[in-house]
Design a protein around this motif. Structure first.
Motif, PDB file in Angstrom:
ATOM      1  N   UNK A  40      57.580   0.780  40.972  1.00 46.47           N
ATOM      2  CA  UNK A  40      58.405   0.835  39.756  1.00 46.47           C
ATOM      3  C   UNK A  40      59.801   0.279  40.029  1.00 46.47           C
ATOM      4  N   UNK A  41      59.836  -0.821  40.785  1.00 41.72           N
ATOM      5  CA  UNK A  41      61.120  -1.394  41.203  1.00 41.72           C
ATOM      6  C   UNK A  41      61.934  -1.909  40.024  1.00 41.72           C
ATOM      7  N   UNK A  42      61.277  -2.541  39.049  1.00 40.28           N
ATOM      8  CA  UNK A  42      62.020  -3.062  37.894  1.00 40.28           C
ATOM      9  C   UNK A  42      62.665  -1.920  37.125  1.00 40.28           C
ATOM     10  N   UNK A  43      61.921  -0.860  36.905  1.00 40.54           N
ATOM     11  CA  UNK A  43      62.461   0.299  36.187  1.00 40.54           C
ATOM     12  C   UNK A  43      63.615   0.919  36.971  1.00 40.54           C
ATOM     13  N   UNK A  44      63.450   1.037  38.279  1.00 41.21           N
ATOM     14  CA  UNK A  44      64.493   1.633  39.117  1.00 41.21           C
ATOM     15  C   UNK A  44      65.765   0.794  39.095  1.00 41.21           C
ATOM     16  N   UNK A  45      65.621  -0.526  39.177  1.00 43.30           N
ATOM     17  CA  UNK A  45      66.793  -1.405  39.154  1.00 43.30           C
ATOM     18  C   UNK A  45      67.504  -1.320  37.813  1.00 43.30           C
ATOM     19  N   UNK A  46      66.731  -1.286  36.731  1.00 43.33           N
ATOM     20  CA  UNK A  46      67.331  -1.205  35.396  1.00 43.33           C
ATOM     21  C   UNK A  46      68.058   0.117  35.195  1.00 43.33           C
ATOM     22  N   UNK A  47      67.432   1.209  35.611  1.00 40.79           N
ATOM     23  CA  UNK A  47      68.044   2.526  35.415  1.00 40.79           C
ATOM     24  C   UNK A  47      69.276   2.713  36.296  1.00 40.79           C
ATOM     25  N   UNK A  48      69.254   2.149  37.510  1.00 37.09           N
ATOM     26  CA  UNK A  48      70.436   2.271  38.378  1.00 37.09           C
ATOM     27  C   UNK A  48      71.598   1.458  37.815  1.00 37.09           C
ATOM     28  N   UNK A  49      71.302   0.288  37.246  1.00 38.61           N
ATOM     29  CA  UNK A  49      72.351  -0.506  36.599  1.00 38.61           C
ATOM     30  C   UNK A  49      72.901   0.234  35.386  1.00 38.61           C
ATOM     31  N   UNK A  50      72.004   0.879  34.624  1.00 34.66           N
ATOM     32  CA  UNK A  50      72.439   1.665  33.471  1.00 34.66           C
ATOM     33  C   UNK A  50      73.317   2.828  33.906  1.00 34.66           C
ATOM     34  N   UNK A  51      72.937   3.478  35.000  1.00 35.98           N
ATOM     35  CA  UNK A  51      73.725   4.611  35.486  1.00 35.98           C
ATOM     36  C   UNK A  51      75.120   4.174  35.898  1.00 35.98           C
ATOM     37  N   UNK A  52      75.226   3.044  36.582  1.00 31.01           N
ATOM     38  CA  UNK A  52      76.531   2.518  36.955  1.00 31.01           C
ATOM     39  C   UNK A  52      77.350   2.186  35.715  1.00 31.01           C
ATOM     40  N   UNK A  53      76.677   1.607  34.715  1.00 28.53           N
ATOM     41  CA  UNK A  53      77.364   1.283  33.476  1.00 28.53           C
ATOM     42  C   UNK A  53      77.855   2.520  32.746  1.00 28.53           C
ATOM     43  N   UNK A  54      77.056   3.576  32.763  1.00 31.78           N
ATOM     44  CA  UNK A  54      77.460   4.822  32.104  1.00 31.78           C
ATOM     45  C   UNK A  54      78.632   5.480  32.837  1.00 31.78           C
ATOM     46  N   UNK A  55      78.648   5.372  34.161  1.00 30.70           N
ATOM     47  CA  UNK A  55      79.801   5.878  34.907  1.00 30.70           C
ATOM     48  C   UNK A  55      81.078   5.186  34.424  1.00 30.70           C
ATOM     49  N   UNK A  56      80.982   3.865  34.238  1.00 32.42           N
ATOM     50  CA  UNK A  56      82.147   3.107  33.788  1.00 32.42           C
ATOM     51  C   UNK A  56      82.579   3.540  32.391  1.00 32.42           C
ATOM     52  N   UNK A  57      81.604   3.662  31.477  1.00 38.86           N
ATOM     53  CA  UNK A  57      81.910   3.959  30.081  1.00 38.86           C
ATOM     54  C   UNK A  57      82.305   5.414  29.840  1.00 38.86           C
ATOM     55  N   UNK A  58      81.636   6.331  30.515  1.00 39.01           N
ATOM     56  CA  UNK A  58      81.835   7.752  30.210  1.00 39.01           C
ATOM     57  C   UNK A  58      82.825   8.451  31.138  1.00 39.01           C
ATOM     58  N   UNK A  59      83.031   7.886  32.324  1.00 40.70           N
ATOM     59  CA  UNK A  59      83.917   8.545  33.286  1.00 40.70           C
ATOM     60  C   UNK A  59      85.242   7.812  33.421  1.00 40.70           C
ATOM     61  N   UNK A  60      85.174   6.533  33.825  1.00 43.72           N
ATOM     62  CA  UNK A  60      86.402   5.845  34.195  1.00 43.72           C
ATOM     63  C   UNK A  60      87.197   5.303  33.015  1.00 43.72           C
ATOM     64  N   UNK A  61      86.526   4.701  32.040  1.00 42.39           N
ATOM     65  CA  UNK A  61      87.270   4.153  30.898  1.00 42.39           C
ATOM     66  C   UNK A  61      88.031   5.232  30.134  1.00 42.39           C
ATOM     67  N   UNK A  62      87.438   6.396  29.846  1.00 38.07           N
ATOM     68  CA  UNK A  62      88.226   7.442  29.175  1.00 38.07           C
ATOM     69  C   UNK A  62      89.452   7.888  29.979  1.00 38.07           C
ATOM     70  N   UNK A  63      89.323   7.883  31.308  1.00 37.15           N
ATOM     71  CA  UNK A  63      90.451   8.303  32.150  1.00 37.15           C
ATOM     72  C   UNK A  63      91.617   7.330  32.015  1.00 37.15           C
ATOM     73  N   UNK A  64      91.337   6.032  32.131  1.00 33.65           N
ATOM     74  CA  UNK A  64      92.431   5.061  32.043  1.00 33.65           C
ATOM     75  C   UNK A  64      92.900   4.891  30.600  1.00 33.65           C
ATOM     76  N   UNK A  65      91.973   5.078  29.634  1.00 31.29           N
ATOM     77  CA  UNK A  65      92.367   4.981  28.226  1.00 31.29           C
ATOM     78  C   UNK A  65      93.317   6.105  27.831  1.00 31.29           C
TER      79      UNK A  65
END
Length: 261
Positions: free
Chosen positions: A196-221
């Motif tokens: 399930x490498x494709x699914x794992x790669x997609x979900x890990x990219x999504x998780x990194x993206x969510x960290x950016x959107x939900x954790x870091x951007x609100x902090x700097x905003x």
């Protein structure tokens, strides 16, 4: 324009932004940090990194220059990783930061490697066949899978700090820290073994993206002037771009398909 995928476009734009930021700051952007103060010609390296980021980002978005831009960026990132990140693992193998720093650069190398494998021309295929085409993609994916594991381990080593970053509107902060740490490790193993490498790669990219959107951007905003928080926000965005490119490299494989990565 020769846009191979959405990840390709995002990666190119990210490198342009990093290049502009480096030129404006006159200092290394988070992708290139930390650089020891004793490194020869450190100030020259600052502007060299910024120029390569900017020029390669622009080049990746143009059909005629995509191949040489991908070649230069991949070679530079790979050299940077081998000379300034990998040695840290041998110098301080018990320090988690050595592994995390190496892993962060490895994600960027993997993303650049995928683009290089995609855009390689006849010159590259004749002289560097092992790094292009399907062979190059396989190596890039393995590198990405290996990089995900230290990300997950860091969640356990810095459990308290990770839990503190979970948005306040989510319950059970420690549980989320454990869950995301396990998710990174599981995704890394899945990519390495090709299950399930494709699914794992997609979900890990999504998780990194969510960290950016939900954790870091609100902090700097919220008006944060903390240099570390701004640095982590920029780095998180860059890692998301690199992970996105790797996830796009699986597009010819069924979403739930198995097989060697």
């Amino acid at each position: 324009m020769r846009i191979a995928s959405a990840g390709h476009a995002v990666f190119g734009v990210t490198m342009i932004a990093l290049g502009i930021l480096g030129l404006v700051k006159g200092d290394f952007t988070p992708v290139w940090e930390p650089v020891p103060r004793g490194v020869p010609a450190r100030e020259v390296l600052v502007y060299l990194c910024a120029f390569i980021s900017l020029a390669s980002g622009i080049g990746l978005l143009r059909q005629r220059t995509a191949a040489p831009a991908a070649r230069v960026l991949f070679a530079y990132l790979l050299l940077w990783w081998l000379l300034l990140r990998v040695p840290d693992i041998f110098i301080a193998p018990t320090v988690e930061a050595s592994w995390s720093g190496c892993a962060e650069t490895a994600v960027m190398v993997a993303g650049a490697w995928v683009l290089y494998a995609w855009f390689a021309d006849d010159w590259d295929r004749r002289r560097l066949g092992f790094a292009t085409g399907d062979k190059g993609l396989r190596i890039a994916r393995v590198l990405y899978g290996l990089a995900l594991i230290p990300f997950g381990v860091a969640h356990f080593v810095y459990l308290k700090e990770t839990a503190a970053l979970v948005p306040g509107w989510l319950p059970s902060h420690v549980a989320w820290a454990y869950f995301t740490g396990c998710a990174f490790i599981a995704a890394g193993v899945a990519v390495l073994v090709g299950v399930y490498a494709r699914l794992a790669a997609a979900l890990s990219a999504l998780q990194l993206g969510l960290f950016t959107l939900l954790v870091w951007i609100p902090i700097v905003a919220a008006g944060s002037k903390n240099a570390f928080q701004w640095s982590e926000t920029i780095l998180s965005a860059a890692l998301t771009a690199g992970a996105w490119v790797v996830a796009d490299s699986y597009r010819a494989i069924p979403a739930l398909g198995n097989g060697p990565s």
